[in-house]
Design a protein around this motif. Structure first.
Motif, PDB file in Angstrom:
ATOM      1  N   CYS A 191       0.855  -1.179   0.000  1.00 22.07           N
ATOM      2  CA  CYS A 191       0.000   0.000   0.000  1.00 22.07           C
ATOM      3  C   CYS A 191       0.899   1.240   0.000  1.00 22.07           C
ATOM      4  O   CYS A 191       1.749   1.398   0.887  1.00 22.07           O
ATOM      5  N   CYS A 219       0.103   3.543   3.412  1.00 19.35           N
ATOM      6  CA  CYS A 219       0.540   3.200   4.777  1.00 19.35           C
ATOM      7  C   CYS A 219       1.692   2.208   4.828  1.00 19.35           C
ATOM      8  O   CYS A 219       2.283   1.999   5.877  1.00 19.35           O
ATOM      9  N   ASN A 242       1.465  -1.098   4.169  1.00 23.40           N
ATOM     10  CA  ASN A 242       1.017  -2.463   4.438  1.00 23.40           C
ATOM     11  C   ASN A 242       1.380  -3.371   3.265  1.00 23.40           C
ATOM     12  O   ASN A 242       1.185  -3.021   2.108  1.00 23.40           O
ATOM     13  N   CYS A 278      -7.393  -1.448   1.618  1.00 24.40           N
ATOM     14  CA  CYS A 278      -6.296  -1.770   2.539  1.00 24.40           C
ATOM     15  C   CYS A 278      -6.876  -2.030   3.924  1.00 24.40           C
ATOM     16  O   CYS A 278      -7.605  -1.183   4.460  1.00 24.40           O
ATOM     17  N   VAL A 284      -5.445  -1.897   6.684  1.00 18.08           N
ATOM     18  CA  VAL A 284      -4.820  -1.061   7.705  1.00 18.08           C
ATOM     19  C   VAL A 284      -5.318   0.383   7.626  1.00 18.08           C
ATOM     20  O   VAL A 284      -5.780   0.947   8.613  1.00 18.08           O
ATOM     21  N   CYS A 285      -5.240   0.991   6.437  1.00 18.29           N
ATOM     22  CA  CYS A 285      -5.578   2.422   6.326  1.00 18.29           C
ATOM     23  C   CYS A 285      -6.888   2.686   5.591  1.00 18.29           C
ATOM     24  O   CYS A 285      -7.318   3.838   5.489  1.00 18.29           O
ATOM     25  N   ASN A 286      -7.510   1.633   5.081  1.00 21.21           N
ATOM     26  CA  ASN A 286      -8.790   1.730   4.370  1.00 21.21           C
ATOM     27  C   ASN A 286      -8.721   2.491   3.049  1.00 21.21           C
ATOM     28  O   ASN A 286      -9.748   2.938   2.543  1.00 21.21           O
TER      29      ASN A 286
END
Length: 179
Positions: free
Chosen positions: A146, A149, A151, A162, A164-166
């Motif tokens: 990503c 972030c 990921n 994602c 983690v950070c959407n």
């Protein structure tokens, strides 16, 4: 009258080129000003460069009769432009510079031709990925990262969102080590 044969169309092309050149020149001048310690002058040049870029976009849209090319069309144009610069224009310029005894400039033309060839090849690969629907999915499992972030995920396809950070799938790219 055919629009593409009109003087107006020709003038739009001249205006587009002028604004594109002005935007690039202003970005260079911004760098020069900042290197000399004039941060605010650099910032003003950046604003001006952005304005000129937008003017170029307006003229480019008019040249294309109200639209901008989609990504596939843009990749084809970029590929063709880079390969033309690499294989024709800069090779011819390098030859002329050598004939005139400007070996250092000939070497620069040849070097930039190599860079443009690599960029054209990159655009060819990106175009192939878009056409084959392999930008966010590959035929075998791979690593995706990503860009928002950091990921890292494994799979044939990048995640739609994602975890983690959407951020959406468009923020994923193939993960490769650069070290």
């Amino acid at each position: 009258m055919d629009f593409t044969e009109s003087r107006t169309y020709k003038n739009l092309g001249i205006a587009f080129n002028a604004e594109a050149i002005a935007s690039t020149r202003d970005r260079i001048f911004a760098d020069v000003a900042r290197q000399e310690g004039y941060m605010e002058i650099g910032n003003i040049y950046e604003i001006n460069a952005q304005n000129n870029l937008e003017h170029a976009r307006i003229w480019f849209r008019q040249l294309n009769q109200g639209t901008l090319p989609n990504t596939e069309e843009a990749l084809m144009q970029s590929r063709d432009n880079e390969l033309n610069l690499a294989n024709k224009l800069y090779q011819d310029f390098a030859k002329t510079a050598r004939e005139e005894g400007f070996m250092d400039i000939a070497a620069l033309f040849a070097g930039i031709a190599n860079i443009d060839y690599n960029q054209g090849t990159r655009f060819s690969g990106l175009l192939r990925n878009v056409v084959q629907k392999e930008v966010f999915c590959k035929p075998s499992e791979t690593l995706w990262i990503c860009m928002q972030c950091g990921n890292i995920m494994s799979g044939e396809c990048a995640p739609l969102i994602c975890p983690v950070c959407n951020y959406p799938q468009g923020y994923y790219r193939l993960y490769n080590d650069n070290f």
